[in-house]
Design a protein around this motif. Structure first.
Motif, PDB file in Angstrom:
ATOM      1  N   ILE A   7      26.169  28.901   3.089  1.00  0.00           N
ATOM      2  CA  ILE A   7      25.030  28.249   2.495  1.00  0.00           C
ATOM      3  C   ILE A   7      25.558  26.949   1.597  1.00  0.00           C
ATOM      4  O   ILE A   7      26.553  27.534   0.503  1.00  0.00           O
ATOM      5  CB  ILE A   7      24.239  29.263   1.854  1.00  0.00           C
ATOM      6  N   HIS A   8      25.301  25.906   1.529  1.00  0.00           N
ATOM      7  CA  HIS A   8      25.592  25.016   0.615  1.00  0.00           C
ATOM      8  C   HIS A   8      24.581  25.036  -0.792  1.00  0.00           C
ATOM      9  O   HIS A   8      23.560  25.688  -0.910  1.00  0.00           O
ATOM     10  CB  HIS A   8      25.125  23.543   1.049  1.00  0.00           C
TER      11      HIS A   8
ATOM     12  N   GLN B 244      21.310  23.649  -0.793  1.00  0.00           N
ATOM     13  CA  GLN B 244      20.326  24.523   0.423  1.00  0.00           C
ATOM     14  C   GLN B 244      19.886  25.568  -0.304  1.00  0.00           C
ATOM     15  O   GLN B 244      18.689  26.171  -0.072  1.00  0.00           O
ATOM     16  CB  GLN B 244      21.004  24.843   1.771  1.00  0.00           C
TER      17      GLN B 244
ATOM     18  N   THR C  14      16.010  26.612  -1.079  1.00  0.00           N
ATOM     19  CA  THR C  14      15.502  28.070  -0.461  1.00  0.00           C
ATOM     20  C   THR C  14      14.980  28.762  -1.797  1.00  0.00           C
ATOM     21  O   THR C  14      13.959  29.352  -1.472  1.00  0.00           O
ATOM     22  CB  THR C  14      16.827  28.745   0.161  1.00  0.00           C
TER      23      THR C  14
ATOM     24  N   ASN D  72      24.821  16.531   4.422  1.00  0.00           N
ATOM     25  CA  ASN D  72      24.029  17.636   4.736  1.00  0.00           C
ATOM     26  C   ASN D  72      22.914  17.980   3.994  1.00  0.00           C
ATOM     27  O   ASN D  72      21.807  18.276   4.515  1.00  0.00           O
ATOM     28  CB  ASN D  72      25.123  18.661   5.077  1.00  0.00           C
ATOM     29  N   CYS D  73      23.103  17.974   2.716  1.00  0.00           N
ATOM     30  CA  CYS D  73      22.224  18.509   1.884  1.00  0.00           C
ATOM     31  C   CYS D  73      21.132  17.485   1.623  1.00  0.00           C
ATOM     32  O   CYS D  73      19.862  17.786   1.395  1.00  0.00           O
ATOM     33  CB  CYS D  73      22.553  18.956   0.524  1.00  0.00           C
TER      34      CYS D  73
ATOM     35  N   PHE E  36      18.758  17.815   4.348  1.00  0.00           N
ATOM     36  CA  PHE E  36      17.898  19.141   4.279  1.00  0.00           C
ATOM     37  C   PHE E  36      16.950  18.825   3.183  1.00  0.00           C
ATOM     38  O   PHE E  36      15.675  19.396   3.293  1.00  0.00           O
ATOM     39  CB  PHE E  36      18.941  20.243   3.696  1.00  0.00           C
TER      40      PHE E  36
ATOM     41  N   SER F 284      15.573  21.625   9.837  1.00  0.00           N
ATOM     42  CA  SER F 284      15.861  20.116   9.657  1.00  0.00           C
ATOM     43  C   SER F 284      15.566  19.321  10.777  1.00  0.00           C
ATOM     44  O   SER F 284      15.872  19.690  11.915  1.00  0.00           O
ATOM     45  CB  SER F 284      17.184  19.951   9.140  1.00  0.00           C
TER      46      SER F 284
ATOM     47  N   PRO G  68      21.403  20.665   9.466  1.00  0.00           N
ATOM     48  CA  PRO G  68      21.240  21.163   8.098  1.00  0.00           C
ATOM     49  C   PRO G  68      20.384  22.465   8.204  1.00  0.00           C
ATOM     50  O   PRO G  68      20.188  23.023   6.936  1.00  0.00           O
ATOM     51  CB  PRO G  68      20.759  20.223   7.367  1.00  0.00           C
ATOM     52  N   SER G  69      19.631  22.827   9.347  1.00  0.00           N
ATOM     53  CA  SER G  69      18.873  24.027   9.497  1.00  0.00           C
ATOM     54  C   SER G  69      19.478  25.240   8.849  1.00  0.00           C
ATOM     55  O   SER G  69      20.571  25.612   8.872  1.00  0.00           O
ATOM     56  CB  SER G  69      18.289  24.239  10.769  1.00  0.00           C
ATOM     57  N   LEU G  70      18.544  26.197   8.134  1.00  0.00           N
ATOM     58  CA  LEU G  70      19.138  27.332   7.523  1.00  0.00           C
ATOM     59  C   LEU G  70      18.460  28.576   8.313  1.00  0.00           C
ATOM     60  O   LEU G  70      17.454  28.802   8.385  1.00  0.00           O
ATOM     61  CB  LEU G  70      18.910  27.105   5.935  1.00  0.00           C
TER      62      LEU G  70
END
Length: 318
Positions: free
Chosen positions: A81-82, A85, A89, A119-120, A123, A236, A241-243
């Protein structure tokens, strides 16, 4: 003295600050968000990458949120997990409606304030006010200043290029209208604050942000003290980038778990549709099998939507 130590211990794992609490930490204006960076990075969990990242953001409500990077021993880094992100969340889990300012710090030889990674940045675009989010950044020998995400990420793929106009975005209220049919339906409580794992996982799935694949899912975790944590799948438009819902639930676990190890997770429930373009079951099982208590009780419920999909249930113990 005992209560004072308890307060210190409690504050050591704080991931959400009211405006007054943030001011007591020196964050009296947006440009002072980095005042919380050092404390934030101390909460990062980076046993694999070894460098710690902290994100501090001010929400539309005026509250200040923290985010950290989280690695999982035994799992590939693409499951990590960034920090940004995590922060976004954290906003979603606390029903925030927008993000106004953001500062990101990385610990290498010292603490460097820099912009979120690509990536972020991608997101962040799932937030409705994304182009106007102000991000604190600085180059060498230049004082830190705010610039908008729109300026930092000018050539980008955005949700409005794909989704119909008026589609609720990440921090907007939504209900996916999922339910668990009979015989499980009779076991589902009506109260929104019910602590039963399947109820919390279903509620999480109904908050899931999955407008690109229509594959909402939610996870509820149980620790060894009976505390419940929840999270949902966040997509995303750029896919990567989806979590996943387990990672989102682990954001809740890190934010509220007071420093507990992942091996304190003893129960988990995943709720997802039985027919979906994106399925979470195998990935969820892999993650939990690797990081949770070896005897973690993992259940999966396949729910139905307004199409009346068939219920299926599987159970794993590892």
């Amino acid at each position: 003295m005992k209560s004072q130590n308890t307060t210190i211990a409690k504050d050591a794992y704080k991931f959400v600050y009211t405006a007054n609490e943030a001011a007591s930490e020196g964050v009296t204006e947006p440009k002072r968000l980095p005042m919380l960076i050092k404390k934030t990075m101390s909460l990062a969990r980076a046993p694999i990458s070894t460098y710690k990242v902290g994100a501090v953001g001010r929400a539309s409500s005026g509250r200040v949120y923290l985010g950290v990077n989280v690695d999982f021993p035994g799992l590939p880094l693409n499951q990590s997990i960034h920090a940004t992100q995590f922060l976004v969340t954290n906003l979603a889990l606390n029903s925030e409606e927008g993000l106004r300012q953001l500062a990101v710090g990385v610990s290498t030889d010292g603490i460097e304030i820099g912009a979120p990674c690509g990536n972020c940045r991608q997101f962040l675009l799932e937030i409705s006010n994304a182009p106007d989010i102000k991000i604190l950044s600085r180059s060498k020998r230049v004082e830190a200043s705010f610039t908008t995400l729109k300026c930092l990420f000018s050539d980008r793929l955005t949700p409005d290029q794909v989704l119909p106009k008026g589609t609720p975005l990440l921090l907007d209220k939504r209900d996916n209208y999922l339910s668990l049919p009979s015989p499980v339906q009779g076991e589902i409580c009506s109260e929104t604050d019910c602590s039963h794992l399947k109820c919390r996982a279903l509620a999480a799935a109904n908050s899931s942000f999955s407008p690109y694949t229509d594959s909402p899912s939610g996870v509820a975790l149980l620790d060894n003290e009976g505390n419940v944590y929840r999270g949902w799948y966040i997509e995303s438009v750029a896919a990567i980038p989806s979590l996943g819902p387990v990672q989102a639930a682990l954001v809740d676990f890190v934010a509220r778990g007071r420093g507990k190890g992942f091996d304190k997770i003893v129960g988990a429930v995943l709720v997802e549709k039985s027919i979906a373009n994106v399925r979470q079951e195998r990935t969820a099982k892999m993650i939990l099998e690797t990081i949770a208590d070896p005897n973690c009780d993992f259940k999966v419920f396949y729910c139905k939507d307004d199409l009346g999909q068939k219920l299926m249930t599987t159970r794993f113990r590892f």
